[in-house]
Design a protein around this motif. Structure first.
Motif, PDB file in Angstrom:
ATOM      1  N   LYS A 205      14.344   7.640  92.117  1.00  0.00           N
ATOM      2  CA  LYS A 205      14.183   9.069  92.389  1.00  0.00           C
ATOM      3  C   LYS A 205      13.047   9.649  91.543  1.00  0.00           C
ATOM      4  O   LYS A 205      12.878   9.287  90.393  1.00  0.00           O
ATOM      5  CB  LYS A 205      15.491   9.809  92.084  1.00  0.00           C
ATOM      6  CG  LYS A 205      16.647   9.402  92.971  1.00  0.00           C
ATOM      7  CD  LYS A 205      17.928  10.108  92.577  1.00  0.00           C
ATOM      8  CE  LYS A 205      19.097   9.664  93.451  1.00  0.00           C
ATOM      9  NZ  LYS A 205      20.373  10.275  93.012  1.00  0.00           N
TER      10      LYS A 205
ATOM     11  N   GLY B  12      15.726  24.401  87.965  1.00  0.00           N
ATOM     12  CA  GLY B  12      15.690  23.129  88.666  1.00  0.00           C
ATOM     13  C   GLY B  12      14.374  22.758  89.311  1.00  0.00           C
ATOM     14  O   GLY B  12      14.286  21.740  90.003  1.00  0.00           O
TER      15      GLY B  12
ATOM     16  N   ASP C   9      12.906  18.755  86.253  1.00  0.00           N
ATOM     17  CA  ASP C   9      14.081  18.043  85.744  1.00  0.00           C
ATOM     18  C   ASP C   9      14.044  17.959  84.224  1.00  0.00           C
ATOM     19  O   ASP C   9      15.086  18.025  83.563  1.00  0.00           O
ATOM     20  CB  ASP C   9      14.124  16.625  86.321  1.00  0.00           C
ATOM     21  CG  ASP C   9      14.090  16.618  87.835  1.00  0.00           C
ATOM     22  OD1 ASP C   9      15.000  17.212  88.441  1.00  0.00           O
ATOM     23  OD2 ASP C   9      13.150  16.029  88.407  1.00  0.00           O
TER      24      ASP C   9
ATOM     25  N   ASN D  13      17.370  19.727  82.898  1.00  0.00           N
ATOM     26  CA  ASN D  13      18.144  20.552  83.825  1.00  0.00           C
ATOM     27  C   ASN D  13      19.552  19.959  83.981  1.00  0.00           C
ATOM     28  O   ASN D  13      19.710  18.744  84.121  1.00  0.00           O
ATOM     29  CB  ASN D  13      17.437  20.599  85.179  1.00  0.00           C
ATOM     30  CG  ASN D  13      18.260  21.291  86.246  1.00  0.00           C
ATOM     31  OD1 ASN D  13      18.999  20.641  86.980  1.00  0.00           O
ATOM     32  ND2 ASN D  13      18.144  22.600  86.328  1.00  0.00           N
TER      33      ASN D  13
ATOM     34  N   ALA E  43      21.853  20.121  86.388  1.00  0.00           N
ATOM     35  CA  ALA E  43      22.168  19.460  87.663  1.00  0.00           C
ATOM     36  C   ALA E  43      21.425  18.132  87.782  1.00  0.00           C
ATOM     37  O   ALA E  43      21.972  17.144  88.288  1.00  0.00           O
ATOM     38  CB  ALA E  43      21.802  20.379  88.826  1.00  0.00           C
ATOM     39  N   SER E  44      20.181  18.096  87.290  1.00  0.00           N
ATOM     40  CA  SER E  44      19.388  16.865  87.365  1.00  0.00           C
ATOM     41  C   SER E  44      20.026  15.733  86.568  1.00  0.00           C
ATOM     42  O   SER E  44      19.912  14.563  86.937  1.00  0.00           O
ATOM     43  CB  SER E  44      17.965  17.114  86.841  1.00  0.00           C
ATOM     44  OG  SER E  44      17.289  18.066  87.629  1.00  0.00           O
TER      45      SER E  44
ATOM     46  N   LYS F 105      22.948  15.019  86.470  1.00  0.00           N
ATOM     47  CA  LYS F 105      23.962  14.395  87.323  1.00  0.00           C
ATOM     48  C   LYS F 105      23.321  13.657  88.504  1.00  0.00           C
ATOM     49  O   LYS F 105      23.660  12.514  88.796  1.00  0.00           O
ATOM     50  CB  LYS F 105      24.931  15.455  87.845  1.00  0.00           C
ATOM     51  CG  LYS F 105      25.756  16.134  86.759  1.00  0.00           C
ATOM     52  CD  LYS F 105      26.666  17.194  87.354  1.00  0.00           C
ATOM     53  CE  LYS F 105      27.481  17.892  86.274  1.00  0.00           C
ATOM     54  NZ  LYS F 105      28.340  18.976  86.837  1.00  0.00           N
ATOM     55  N   THR F 106      22.375  14.320  89.180  1.00  0.00           N
ATOM     56  CA  THR F 106      21.823  13.756  90.411  1.00  0.00           C
ATOM     57  C   THR F 106      20.754  12.683  90.162  1.00  0.00           C
ATOM     58  O   THR F 106      20.514  11.838  91.035  1.00  0.00           O
ATOM     59  CB  THR F 106      21.204  14.868  91.275  1.00  0.00           C
ATOM     60  OG1 THR F 106      20.154  15.520  90.549  1.00  0.00           O
ATOM     61  CG2 THR F 106      22.260  15.901  91.661  1.00  0.00           C
ATOM     62  N   LYS F 107      20.122  12.723  88.990  1.00  0.00           N
ATOM     63  CA  LYS F 107      19.083  11.739  88.656  1.00  0.00           C
ATOM     64  C   LYS F 107      19.390  11.086  87.307  1.00  0.00           C
ATOM     65  O   LYS F 107      18.501  10.793  86.519  1.00  0.00           O
ATOM     66  CB  LYS F 107      17.705  12.409  88.617  1.00  0.00           C
ATOM     67  CG  LYS F 107      17.312  13.092  89.913  1.00  0.00           C
ATOM     68  CD  LYS F 107      15.954  13.777  89.818  1.00  0.00           C
ATOM     69  CE  LYS F 107      15.601  14.476  91.115  1.00  0.00           C
ATOM     70  NZ  LYS F 107      14.275  15.150  91.048  1.00  0.00           N
ATOM     71  N   ARG F 108      20.661  10.867  87.081  1.00  0.00           N
ATOM     72  CA  ARG F 108      21.116  10.408  85.768  1.00  0.00           C
ATOM     73  C   ARG F 108      20.441   9.105  85.326  1.00  0.00           C
ATOM     74  O   ARG F 108      19.999   8.981  84.186  1.00  0.00           O
ATOM     75  CB  ARG F 108      22.631  10.225  85.775  1.00  0.00           C
ATOM     76  CG  ARG F 108      23.212   9.934  84.390  1.00  0.00           C
ATOM     77  CD  ARG F 108      24.729   9.933  84.394  1.00  0.00           C
ATOM     78  NE  ARG F 108      25.228   9.907  83.031  1.00  0.00           N
ATOM     79  CZ  ARG F 108      25.386  10.990  82.273  1.00  0.00           C
ATOM     80  NH1 ARG F 108      25.081  12.177  82.749  1.00  0.00           N
ATOM     81  NH2 ARG F 108      25.856  10.889  81.046  1.00  0.00           N
ATOM     82  N   GLU F 109      20.354   8.135  86.220  1.00  0.00           N
ATOM     83  CA  GLU F 109      19.787   6.837  85.844  1.00  0.00           C
ATOM     84  C   GLU F 109      18.330   6.975  85.418  1.00  0.00           C
ATOM     85  O   GLU F 109      17.917   6.434  84.384  1.00  0.00           O
ATOM     86  CB  GLU F 109      19.889   5.863  87.027  1.00  0.00           C
ATOM     87  CG  GLU F 109      19.363   4.474  86.693  1.00  0.00           C
ATOM     88  CD  GLU F 109      19.503   3.510  87.861  1.00  0.00           C
ATOM     89  OE1 GLU F 109      18.877   2.427  87.816  1.00  0.00           O
ATOM     90  OE2 GLU F 109      20.229   3.831  88.828  1.00  0.00           O
TER      91      GLU F 109
END
Length: 212
Positions: free
Chosen positions: A2, A66, A69, A188, A190-191, A193-197
């Motif tokens: 991502k 957001g 990130d 961020n 939310a980031s 969580k959604t782009k944790r890796e």
């Protein structure tokens, strides 16, 4: 993989940040030859990143909402602006400090008049004097705050001090150091969580570089 969007503070912190990202293998050639571009794409087998350069106060805004990130910004900006994000790393660059400074004859506890304090950072100054239990009048200044005590606008100033040479050249002294500041990495919520890796990978690699 991502894509990660990163907001950098223009100027000296930008240079420090690029050195750090280069050291973890990010290709930053576009940023080193930026011309008039606003967004810079950096991609290789390990990273897919977009960078953009903004003023320090805007870094926090882009990260909170957001649009970015990750943000690289000074702790001074974070202390002045109370926003929602994760502060994850002290990058140990751009080091300086907040200080209370004045002309040599300044005495905080002398006289009955409430002291006037000039500053670009009213929230930092307000919290500092609140903790000391001192009631002051804060005057927001956008330009060179060192001028305020010299011309009688204020009794003292709260400002960022790096070497202290500007204070010295204008006849001011440091009354008290308030706190040390440096560049920080913010994320961020939310980031995370959604782009944790992808984000965790950047945090871990940068952490290794700055803690060598």
């Amino acid at each position: 993989m991502k894509k990660i969007r990163i907001a950098l503070t223009k100027g000296r912190l930008e240079e420090h940040a690029l050195d750090i990202f280069k050291s973890i293998g990010v290709n930053v050639k576009e940023l080193e030859n930026k011309g008039r571009k606003l967004v810079f794409h950096c991609e290789n087998e390990d990273y897919d990143m977009d960078f953009f350069l903004v003023k320090a106060p805007d870094v926090t805004t882009y990260v909170e909402y957001g649009a970015a990130d990750i943000g690289i910004v000074g702790k001074d900006t974070l202390m002045e602006k109370n926003r929602e994000f994760y502060e994850v790393l002290d990058l140990k660059v751009g080091k300086c400090k907040f200080s209370l400074a004045a002309l040599p004859e300044f005495k905080m506890n002398e006289g009955y008049n409430r002291k006037k304090i000039a500053t670009k950072y009213p929230e930092v100054a307000r919290e500092y004097f609140r903790k000391k239990g001192v009631d002051v009048e804060l005057i927001k200044i956008e330009g060179s705050v060192e001028l305020a005590p010299i011309v009688g606008l204020a009794d003292a100033i709260v400002d960022i001090v790096e070497t202290g040479s500007t204070l010295k050249e204008n006849g001011l002294i440091i009354v008290e150091d308030i706190c040390n500041i440096s560049a920080r990495m913010i994320i961020n919520k939310a980031s995370m969580k959604t782009k944790r890796e992808e984000i965790t990978n950047v945090i871990e690699k940068v952490s290794k570089v700055i803690n060598k």
